[in-house]
Design a protein around this motif. Sequence first.
Motif, PDB file in Angstrom:
ATOM      1  N   LEU A  78       4.818   2.571  -6.152  1.00  0.00           N
ATOM      2  CA  LEU A  78       4.814   1.274  -5.477  1.00  0.00           C
ATOM      3  C   LEU A  78       3.444   0.629  -5.622  1.00  0.00           C
ATOM      4  N   MET A  79       2.436   1.451  -5.380  1.00  0.00           N
ATOM      5  CA  MET A  79       1.063   0.983  -5.468  1.00  0.00           C
ATOM      6  C   MET A  79       0.744   0.468  -6.870  1.00  0.00           C
ATOM      7  N   VAL A  80       1.077   1.265  -7.858  1.00  0.00           N
ATOM      8  CA  VAL A  80       0.745   0.910  -9.242  1.00  0.00           C
ATOM      9  C   VAL A  80       1.440  -0.389  -9.640  1.00  0.00           C
ATOM     10  N   ARG A  81       2.702  -0.534  -9.263  1.00  0.00           N
ATOM     11  CA  ARG A  81       3.420  -1.747  -9.644  1.00  0.00           C
ATOM     12  C   ARG A  81       2.751  -2.990  -9.091  1.00  0.00           C
ATOM     13  N   ALA A  82       2.433  -2.943  -7.806  1.00  0.00           N
ATOM     14  CA  ALA A  82       1.845  -4.123  -7.173  1.00  0.00           C
ATOM     15  C   ALA A  82       0.519  -4.466  -7.839  1.00  0.00           C
ATOM     16  N   ILE A  83      -0.302  -3.456  -8.067  1.00  0.00           N
ATOM     17  CA  ILE A  83      -1.624  -3.723  -8.643  1.00  0.00           C
ATOM     18  C   ILE A  83      -1.488  -4.185 -10.082  1.00  0.00           C
ATOM     19  N   ARG A  84      -0.585  -3.542 -10.805  1.00  0.00           N
ATOM     20  CA  ARG A  84      -0.392  -3.924 -12.191  1.00  0.00           C
ATOM     21  C   ARG A  84       0.043  -5.381 -12.314  1.00  0.00           C
ATOM     22  N   LEU A  85       0.952  -5.778 -11.447  1.00  0.00           N
ATOM     23  CA  LEU A  85       1.439  -7.153 -11.452  1.00  0.00           C
ATOM     24  C   LEU A  85       0.278  -8.116 -11.225  1.00  0.00           C
ATOM     25  N   ALA A  86      -0.604  -7.748 -10.303  1.00  0.00           N
ATOM     26  CA  ALA A  86      -1.735  -8.625 -10.002  1.00  0.00           C
ATOM     27  C   ALA A  86      -2.716  -8.658 -11.172  1.00  0.00           C
ATOM     28  N   ILE A  87      -2.919  -7.522 -11.823  1.00  0.00           N
ATOM     29  CA  ILE A  87      -3.840  -7.508 -12.965  1.00  0.00           C
ATOM     30  C   ILE A  87      -3.276  -8.376 -14.080  1.00  0.00           C
ATOM     31  N   GLU A  88      -1.968  -8.279 -14.279  1.00  0.00           N
ATOM     32  CA  GLU A  88      -1.372  -9.071 -15.356  1.00  0.00           C
ATOM     33  C   GLU A  88      -1.452 -10.566 -15.072  1.00  0.00           C
ATOM     34  N   ALA A  89      -1.608 -10.922 -13.798  1.00  0.00           N
ATOM     35  CA  ALA A  89      -1.679 -12.347 -13.464  1.00  0.00           C
ATOM     36  C   ALA A  89      -3.087 -12.908 -13.628  1.00  0.00           C
ATOM     37  N   VAL A  90      -4.077 -12.048 -13.854  1.00  0.00           N
ATOM     38  CA  VAL A  90      -5.452 -12.546 -14.018  1.00  0.00           C
ATOM     39  C   VAL A  90      -5.570 -13.251 -15.368  1.00  0.00           C
ATOM     40  N   ASP A  91      -6.144 -14.443 -15.339  1.00  0.00           N
ATOM     41  CA  ASP A  91      -6.266 -15.253 -16.551  1.00  0.00           C
ATOM     42  C   ASP A  91      -7.318 -14.640 -17.484  1.00  0.00           C
ATOM     43  N   PRO A  92      -6.899 -14.178 -18.662  1.00  0.00           N
ATOM     44  CA  PRO A  92      -7.877 -13.529 -19.541  1.00  0.00           C
ATOM     45  C   PRO A  92      -8.989 -14.487 -19.977  1.00  0.00           C
ATOM     46  N   ARG A  93      -8.765 -15.776 -19.857  1.00  0.00           N
ATOM     47  CA  ARG A  93      -9.814 -16.711 -20.252  1.00  0.00           C
ATOM     48  C   ARG A  93     -11.002 -16.651 -19.299  1.00  0.00           C
ATOM     49  N   ILE A  94     -10.700 -16.340 -18.042  1.00  0.00           N
ATOM     50  CA  ILE A  94     -11.790 -16.194 -17.080  1.00  0.00           C
ATOM     51  C   ILE A  94     -12.607 -14.951 -17.426  1.00  0.00           C
ATOM     52  N   GLU A  95     -11.892 -13.907 -17.836  1.00  0.00           N
ATOM     53  CA  GLU A  95     -12.598 -12.676 -18.230  1.00  0.00           C
ATOM     54  C   GLU A  95     -13.436 -12.923 -19.482  1.00  0.00           C
ATOM     55  N   ASP A  96     -12.876 -13.699 -20.412  1.00  0.00           N
ATOM     56  CA  ASP A  96     -13.646 -14.053 -21.605  1.00  0.00           C
ATOM     57  C   ASP A  96     -14.947 -14.739 -21.221  1.00  0.00           C
ATOM     58  N   ALA A  97     -14.849 -15.648 -20.244  1.00  0.00           N
ATOM     59  CA  ALA A  97     -16.040 -16.376 -19.822  1.00  0.00           C
ATOM     60  C   ALA A  97     -17.098 -15.396 -19.321  1.00  0.00           C
TER      61      ALA A  97
END
Lengths: 222, 370, 370, 228, 228
Positions: free
Chosen positions: E104-123
């Motif tokens: 349950l924990m992994v799913r919720a966190i994974r979903l949130a990680i996948e929602a992070v905009d990779p362009r912000i990380e690129d910045a």
Amino acid sequence: RVTVFAASSLTSVLTEIAEDFEARTGHDVTLSVAGSATLARQILSGAPADIFLSANPDWMDAVSAEIVPGTRNDLLGNQLVLIAPARAEPVTLTAAALGDRLRNGPLAMALVDAVPAGTYGKAALRHLGLWEPLAAQVAQTDNVRAALALVALGEAPLGIVYATDALVEPRVRVLATFDPASHPPIRYPVAALTDRSVSRAFLAHLAAARAVFKQHGFEVLP
Amino acid sequence: MSLSVRLTHRFPGFVLDTAFEAPDGVTALFGKSGSGKTTVVNAVAGLLNPDAGAVTVNGRTLLDTENRLNVPTPKRRVGYVFQDARLFPHMNVARNLGYGRWWGGPPDQAEMTRVTQMLGIDHLLHRAPLTLSGGETQRVAIGRALLARPDVLLLDEPLAALDATRKAEILPYLERLRSDAKLPILYVSHAVAEVARLATTVIVLEDGKVVRTGAATDVLSDPATVSKLGVREAGAVLQARVLHHHDDGLSELQTSAGRLFLPRVQVEIGTTLRVRIPAQDVILSRARPKGLSALNILPGTVTSLRQGDGPGVLVQLASGTDQVLARVTRRSAQALDLVEGAACFAVVKTVSVARADIGSDHAADQRGDV
Amino acid sequence: MSLSVRLTHRFPGFVLDTAFEAPDGVTALFGKSGSGKTTVVNAVAGLLNPDAGAVTVNGRTLLDTENRLNVPTPKRRVGYVFQDARLFPHMNVARNLGYGRWWGGPPDQAEMTRVTQMLGIDHLLHRAPLTLSGGETQRVAIGRALLARPDVLLLDEPLAALDATRKAEILPYLERLRSDAKLPILYVSHAVAEVARLATTVIVLEDGKVVRTGAATDVLSDPATVSKLGVREAGAVLQARVLHHHDDGLSELQTSAGRLFLPRVQVEIGTTLRVRIPAQDVILSRARPKGLSALNILPGTVTSLRQGDGPGVLVQLASGTDQVLARVTRRSAQALDLVEGAACFAVVKTVSVARADIGSDHAADQRGDV
Amino acid sequence: MTPLEWEVVSLSLKVSLWATALSLPFGILVALMLARGQFPGKQLLNGIVHLPLILPPVVTGYLLLLTFGRRTPVGAWLEETFGLVLAFRWTGAALAAAIMAFPLMVRAIRLAIEAVDPRIEDAAATLGASRLMVFATITLPLTLPGIIAGAILGFAKAMGEFGATITFVSNIPGETQTLPSAIYTALQVPGGEASVLRLVILSIILAMGALLVSEWLARRVGRRMRGS
Amino acid sequence: MTPLEWEVVSLSLKVSLWATALSLPFGILVALMLARGQFPGKQLLNGIVHLPLILPPVVTGYLLLLTFGRRTPVGAWLEETFGLVLAFRWTGAALAAAIMAFPLMVRAIRLAIEAVDPRIEDAAATLGASRLMVFATITLPLTLPGIIAGAILGFAKAMGEFGATITFVSNIPGETQTLPSAIYTALQVPGGEASVLRLVILSIILAMGALLVSEWLARRVGRRMRGS
Ligand SMILES: Nc1ncnc2c1ncn2[C@@H]1O[C@H](COP(=O)(O)OP(=O)(O)OP(=O)(O)O)[C@@H](O)[C@H]1O
Ligand SMILES: Nc1ncnc2c1ncn2[C@@H]1O[C@H](COP(=O)(O)OP(=O)(O)OP(=O)(O)O)[C@@H](O)[C@H]1O
Ligand SMILES: [Mg+2]
Ligand SMILES: [Mg+2]
């Protein structure tokens, strides 16, 4: 301090006996209740239990390597009864009459291939030639208390449980008691798993608590 | 009244307190970054619920906090081009463009083709928004708003990300929309050239307050506005009527001050246009100059001189019934002895009247001049 | 070589195939929307892994696909101002600005103050990015990149969302960075004025290919480039040396063609500057004109005439060792009898040489002329 | 697979699929209410949704029995009105599985809804989309990865649900005997480990298959957004 | 509350909190690997993480017993090396709860990680942040709502876990008898309904409290992002 692993159908009687033991000896009793299978497997895995009370001889056999030689004995016996909700009419033990009763719901039993009350019940029905006609209408529960609850709630018009269970549930009535000859003898074996004095003391205390067991409807074996 | 806005709203550290009325046509919202332009547009679109205020578009009240009236955004029928394009990431370009159609009537394939070609996005229809370049994204956003056939267009710096060539293609389209579809447009921009070409009315915002509002012709030729616009942006807007289209690619126009030659404008003879002449592009001369490449020489009289912070002087000329603004150096003003009442000539290069600064005059359209 | 880029990359429907070398200073990337500018910048930053290519900045190889060398983005030390600002939404403005500091040495409070004041964001430090206006967002993004003290600056249309006044404040800062910090800058812009002011080298992209590359002075005064830039944007860049600052706010400069008077430039006497004269702001005259408000009159000889699509002619003059571009109408060209070899005078208004078009000459700095 | 195993497997699949399919719309609705709604009792709803997670499954099963049993008003009404019997039927097993899976589903979907940028929804509203339309055309598709995640969590949970199911609908071979019931039965018999192993492996294979399908779906959705 | 109830409640809280706290870092790590990683066996890991959801809890408990029992090599090694005994201790209950809550924990966190905009990380990468730094300063904080959701799901699940726990560590009052086990025990006693009810209500109150705290935390995080 003594740790007792006991089949869950013995919960209430053992609680009473344990309190008595504590009061008398000053030793703490830790009572861990679960299904016999669960407990047996845990014992095989080195559970820190001093006493094992199984609802079925098979699981006691399975842990025979763990028990202190000479401490095993069949402590209790029980009877199997056919129950119905409190206001139900009596019924004759024929396939037709029972089948008629079961038109509004299933026959509640514990798991017939796994839980002792279920296997005994299945044997008894088979002995009476009733298993084949009724098998399709059997609802199996994971423990005998759940079967009792189904009948008490009126969800199941009939159920097969231990006499001890039926005794304390006012919402059900016993329609029939199965002949002990119709199924393998119902036995609750007990054994010590540690060779401590307190273990032996508890075993002795159990043997002496005949009145309490009787009061809860158990048969106390010599 | 085409557009009437009265708003007060308080953000921590920023207070918007504006009221303006704008007649039909394009209303330009002008102001520095952070002056409250987007906030006003959001309130008109219903995306911001202001603390208090009222918004009326074309006689339809969209918001009236006193009477607890607040038309929800989808019912407001605005076509909003956002400063950040806000394309729908899960739809391709074609589906983005078609999104607003369902309440604008049945899809019009011809219009779709016209708009996508004008915007140069017809080859992108099957692309995902995330793969578009910055300018492409902005163009799709413009197309999406246009194709929704809104009752009012809200454009928040729609052309900022685009090159001059592309701008020159989109502006005439907006102009036609304004005139043909009689669509009121609220236009936020930093570029005076764009504003001058399109706007009927100009609203200048500063720190959330309206500091100047009026007809584009007045506001943009008012030296007092110059400081708000930045020195380079000052200029006068003249009304001019097309007289003749010459073979060498020039059009001859009549203003109240005299004749003007402009690069060919694609309108019928007789049309009244709005021509903007940036103050910095005007050279002054006391005598009528000869032998210059500049074709336009307008006679006039100095009506005011305004000294700025720098070395420049902003000279306002009365020329016919119109006004011309010129920026010259103090040194020149002295050398030419420019004082109030002095007669002089304004020299304007033909080509310095940029195409983008010529717009068909909307007020004139309405008077039936065309 | 300050910057050497060779890239091929294929998107569905778009092929980038560019190679250019740019000396020290500002390299302007110029081109229409969708021509591949952002793609090039992304490859330099390491955010795009091109199919093949090599990138060298200041002698440091960042990418060489043949030798399987690919310096990861964080090690490239680029300061990238994105077209979409990409602020960190969970950090306030101050923390956004400070983010790049940890590898740029200890935080420098003075620099922080200088940059935030220059950008006008010092009152926003505690705000969340989502509450900023479009222009404020872009300014914070610029500040974030500058404060990271990068080895190379990548600016993708950094000023598009800003008004003229604000631009005029930021450009000199970038100019100083280029000169003082000797920071190579790759600058994407649609605005020629910005480019002319800053750029040492100009690269013109079209459909993913480099169609023109060279010194800014050459590219921007080459009539052949004009079509790529749009008519209004043509203009020549002259080198000029500051002679004198006059009391009336003017500076006098010496060019190879003659004297120029400009609004006061804040540099020491003797500095060499780059002055851009837009072709459309130049008026030609066969005789030396008199009595005009325009102070700058440069003599020259016509070296080429180039007829465009419209009514205009682009006239190139040799004036001293420099070149001057003028756009006049065909009608004027005929009237003045302008042919190759004809002597004539270019009239340039002082104020039409916009401040934004004056930049300190970087090549000259390097030669130690200052 | 023996015929008996086959029966158990197909029943388990039927129960889990129905449980997932039927609870998904409610899951989306409740997730939406929790993510975006502002109403009194929101935290209460939130708590109720989480209950099956917090309570031991037996309790949940018992509560189901008390609510949906044939002798209860709700059970009687369902039977009379829709002819729908839950007690001791596979339908009841599906209900139990759905309720046990519900909190997992709602959480995943809610998380995805909360990650949708409201500015994109605003843009749709300016284009004339009503709240319902915005939800159907913008919010829902953007939430798709979360919905897929919620569905697969729900399905997996439904495949593994035991306590509430056996308490509510017992274990009737061919009707309510799902894989976990069969596994439990086998575990109660000394020496039943071999059949436990077979059944466990069957469970794993089925769930893995579902998992792979869901991952593939989610990748497709993601790819579409990032551009063919 | 009676002292016995108090003992059960505090044990349950201890077990659940430890289970949540200890599995959270692993949950984040695994979610990150599943969301972003590209490695052989990724789908296998994904499957293994989901196993406790798919299998009946009893099986999971049994497998734990077979792995971490005192007589197993792993159990013996843990005891010798760290003095850590899991079998029949509250530590084992925490392990069982953690493992059951993990998917349950992994799913919720994974979903949130996948929602992070990779362009912000690129910045962030262009500003010199290494992958680890980007993760710590950008991805993780932006994933916070998902981490909170994952933690609360995990905690709720840990509070309600019964089957695996009783199978692995038995039902020893004061050591491994958590709220669900106590409820089970009470259910075995005729007329035990009253104490069952009390215990159920206690469970609900505790979980509701945790839920409210998590909602409040998530709102704070969200508010900070949308501007003080
Ligand atoms: N949610 C908010 N909280 C606090 N301040 C805000 C918020 N939204 C906007 N502001 C402030 O209100 C002011 C006006 O913002 P607005 O977006 O209207 O500016 P703008 O004129 O559109 O500027 P730009 O040209 O930069 O886009 C700005 O100073 C901005 O920081
Ligand atoms: N991921 C992608 N998939 C397909 N095409 C792409 C992708 N990314 C960019 N392109 C295309 O590559 C071309 C160049 O894009 P780029 O972003 O470099 O343009 P640009 O010159 O920066 O334009 P603008 O001025 O509009 O920002 C565009 O036509 C764009 O549509
Ligand atoms: Mg704005
Ligand atoms: Mg770009």
